[in-house]
Design an enzyme around this catalytic site. Structure first.
Site, short mmCIF file in Angstrom:
data_model
loop_
_atom_site.label_atom_id
_atom_site.label_comp_id
_atom_site.label_asym_id
_atom_site.label_seq_id
_atom_site.Cartn_x
_atom_site.Cartn_y
_atom_site.Cartn_z
N ASP A 53 19.55 19.04 -39.96
CA ASP A 53 17.68 17.79 -40.18
C ASP A 53 18.10 17.17 -41.03
O ASP A 53 18.27 17.06 -42.07
CB ASP A 53 17.47 19.00 -39.86
N HIS A 54 18.60 15.38 -40.49
CA HIS A 54 19.24 14.73 -41.92
C HIS A 54 17.95 14.61 -42.33
O HIS A 54 17.88 14.46 -43.84
CB HIS A 54 19.81 13.25 -40.96
N HIS B 242 11.71 17.24 -37.80
CA HIS B 242 12.32 16.35 -38.80
C HIS B 242 10.12 17.36 -39.63
O HIS B 242 9.94 17.64 -40.02
CB HIS B 242 11.55 15.40 -38.98
C1 BG6 Z 1 16.40 10.69 -35.95
C2 BG6 Z 1 15.79 10.33 -34.32
O1 BG6 Z 1 16.02 11.86 -35.65
O2 BG6 Z 1 15.48 10.38 -37.06
C3 BG6 Z 1 14.90 8.68 -34.25
O3 BG6 Z 1 15.89 10.91 -32.96
C4 BG6 Z 1 14.01 8.27 -35.29
O4 BG6 Z 1 13.96 8.85 -33.69
C5 BG6 Z 1 15.31 8.59 -36.90
O5 BG6 Z 1 13.98 6.94 -35.61
C6 BG6 Z 1 14.65 8.90 -38.22
O6 BG6 Z 1 15.05 8.69 -39.60
P1 BG6 Z 1 14.66 7.83 -40.94
O7 BG6 Z 1 15.71 8.02 -41.88
O8 BG6 Z 1 15.33 6.76 -39.86
O9 BG6 Z 1 13.30 8.07 -41.10
#
Ligand code: BG6
Length: 490
Positions: free
Chosen positions: A177-178, A240
């Site tokens: 989960d980044h 997230h």
């Molecule tokens: C991803 C989603 O996991 O996270 C995307 O699939 C979203 O839809 C993105 O845009 C948002 O990541 P960040 O790091 O740009 O907030």
């Protein structure tokens, strides 16, 4: 300040989906960043895998472009060293061909860390894992990383986990989960558990409510095909936002050991109050963007981007969530996320309670309750709103001021992208920032009834104009409790 990092042990990182968008935008740039600082040991190899028939040289040129396009300052010598580590193998997973070439590439390196990164559609997780098993490519030192979405609901997530689990053991599986790799998210743990200041106040006695907002200005654009099968609840909330909620709400873990942290997060997920149909109607809002203006230009609505006018997929969700435990009894968590909103802003707001009693005269002004704002994006930092005396002569007047600490300015360092930390943690075998199987399934267990109830609703998601803060029902959701969303006030 110079970045320091210990050199990794030798490894083979095998990236399936090596010619994909994630490899181009995130994985290769993230790996390159670890080169100039000497973190990639001499014997570290990156083996890109995809269906396309490319030579090593052709792939290196592609990787060269990926790094030059997505990294602000590229050191040519470091880039040469980086490209020299990269090799390419063509495997057609759908046709189940090409595995022998991968076997040959990996032969004789059974004693080094072997990390498989599946940056591919989830439909391929099963076939890839099975083929890796059949070709005896999974060693004791192997691990596998998968990207979300892990399933579309609890049942399919369970199936994906079963398939992967039949080839890899849980300690070898890294579910990304980044958001957990973002600098401020880890700072949230430092803030809570490396200071005595906050923890005594971190409970229902002192906190009125918590808000978690992840707002994007982008629309779905070229991802409309995938996105329409997911929607904001699956795409953002199930992973997230719930992970952020867990980090705010969890009890202090015994240590930073992976299972200590993950055990505490799991307890929070299990304590989420299940949503009955009536609660879904009252406590959730789903929206879908229409045409409007974003980042200064006119933009299309979701249905136009999709090229269909019958989709009920939500691009916005707001929800009021309760956690049923002693620490958080009667402290609502308001979650909100959406695409094409007014600004790109991700924040966690901890709203403390009002003073129990004021000793000041009414003309001192309104005493605003303290607020801790943890900003993940765009400029990472923590801001504590406190009351002070308005400086100068005259009667006692009070004023609210922010104690602001923007990390980048305070430490003058580049903020590593989440993927840099996560890939290196995976190579080191540290699972603290990765989701355990039971966490993923518990999150789905809470999400499933919401999806189920929404699927029976006749009413379509509420439309909102691009460039606004979402449907007005989201504002009503919090205002009916006498509260407001934080960003409307600044
Ligand atoms: C991803 C989603 O996991 O996270 C995307 O699939 C979203 O839809 C993105 O845009 C948002 O990541 P960040 O790091 O740009 O907030």
């Amino acid at each position: 300040m110079t970045e320091r990092s210990a050199q990794s042990d030798p490894f083979d990182l095998v990236v399936f989906g090596g010619t994909g968008d994630l490899a181009h935008r995130k994985l290769l740039p993230a790996l390159y960043h670890r080169e100039p600082i000497g973190q990639l040991g001499e014997d570290a190899r990156i083996i890109a895998v995809s269906r396309r028939p490319l030579s090593d040289e052709e792939y290196r040129e592609w990787a060269h472009n990926a790094v030059c396009e997505h990294v602000a300052e590229v050191d040519p010598k470091a880039l040469d060293r980086f490209l020299a580590r990269i090799q390419y193998v063509s495997v057609d997973v759908a046709q189940n061909t090409g595995w022998e070439a991968l076997e040959q590439k990996l032969a004789g390196r059974e004693d080094v860390t072997r990390a498989f990164y599946l940056s591919v559609s989830p439909d391929f997780f099963g076939p890839i894992c099975s083929a890796l098993g059949e070709h005896n490519l999974v060693t004791d030192r192997s691990r596998v990383t998968i990207e979300k979405p892990i399933g579309k609901n609890g049942k399919s997530a369970h199936e994906v986990n079963e398939t992967i689990g039949s080839v890899f053991k849980e300690h070898q599986i890294f579910r990304i989960d980044h958001y957990l790799g973002k600098e401020t998210v880890q700072n949230l743990m430092a803030l809570r558990f490396a200071n005595v200041l906050f923890e005594p106040l971190w409970n229902a006695a002192h906190i009125d409510h918590v808000q978690i907002t992840v707002a994007e200005t982008l629309g779905v654009e070229s991802r409309a095909g995938y996105y329409d099968t997911a929607g904001a609840l699956r795409d953002m909330v199930q992973n997230h936002l719930l992970q952020l909620l867990c980090l705010v709400a969890m009890e202090p873990p015994e240590s930073m050991a992976p299972d200590s942290v993950r055990d505490e997060k799991l307890k929070v997920l299990k304590a989420l109050r299940p949503m009955s149909a009536e609660m879904v109607e009252r406590n959730t809002v789903r929206g879908q963007y229409r045409a409007g203006a974003s980042s200064g230009g006119a933009v299309k609505g979701y249905l136009d981007e999709l090229g269909r006018n019958d989709s009920t997929t939500e691009t916005f969700v707001a929800a009021k969530v309760d956690i049923e435990n002693w620490r958080w009894a009667n402290v609502p968590f308001y979650l909100r996320t959406g695409k094409r909103l007014a600004s790109r802003l991700s924040e966690i707001t901890i709203q403390f309670k009002d003073l129990p009693h004021s000793i000041f005269l009414p003309d001192a002004g309104r005493i605003a309750a303290n607020k801790l704002v943890i900003r993940l994006q765009p400029d990472e930092g923590v801001k504590m709103q406190v009351m002070i005396k308005d400086p100068g002569p005259g009667s006692m007047r009070l004023r609210e001021v922010p104690l602001d600490m923007t990390f980048a300015e305070a430490f003058n360092v580049r903020h590593p992208d989440a993927y840099e930390r996560l890939i290196m943690d995976m190579i080191r075998g540290n699972q603290t920032l990765f989701m355990r199987r039971d966490e993923v399934e518990a999150a789905w267990f809470w999400i499933d009834p919401i999806l189920e109830h929404w699927s029976h609703l006749k009413e379509a998601p509420k439309p909102y104009t691009s460039g606004t803060w979402g449907p007005s029902a989201s504002i009503a959701l919090i205002e009916r409790d006498g509260r407001t969303w934080h960003d409307e006030t600044h």
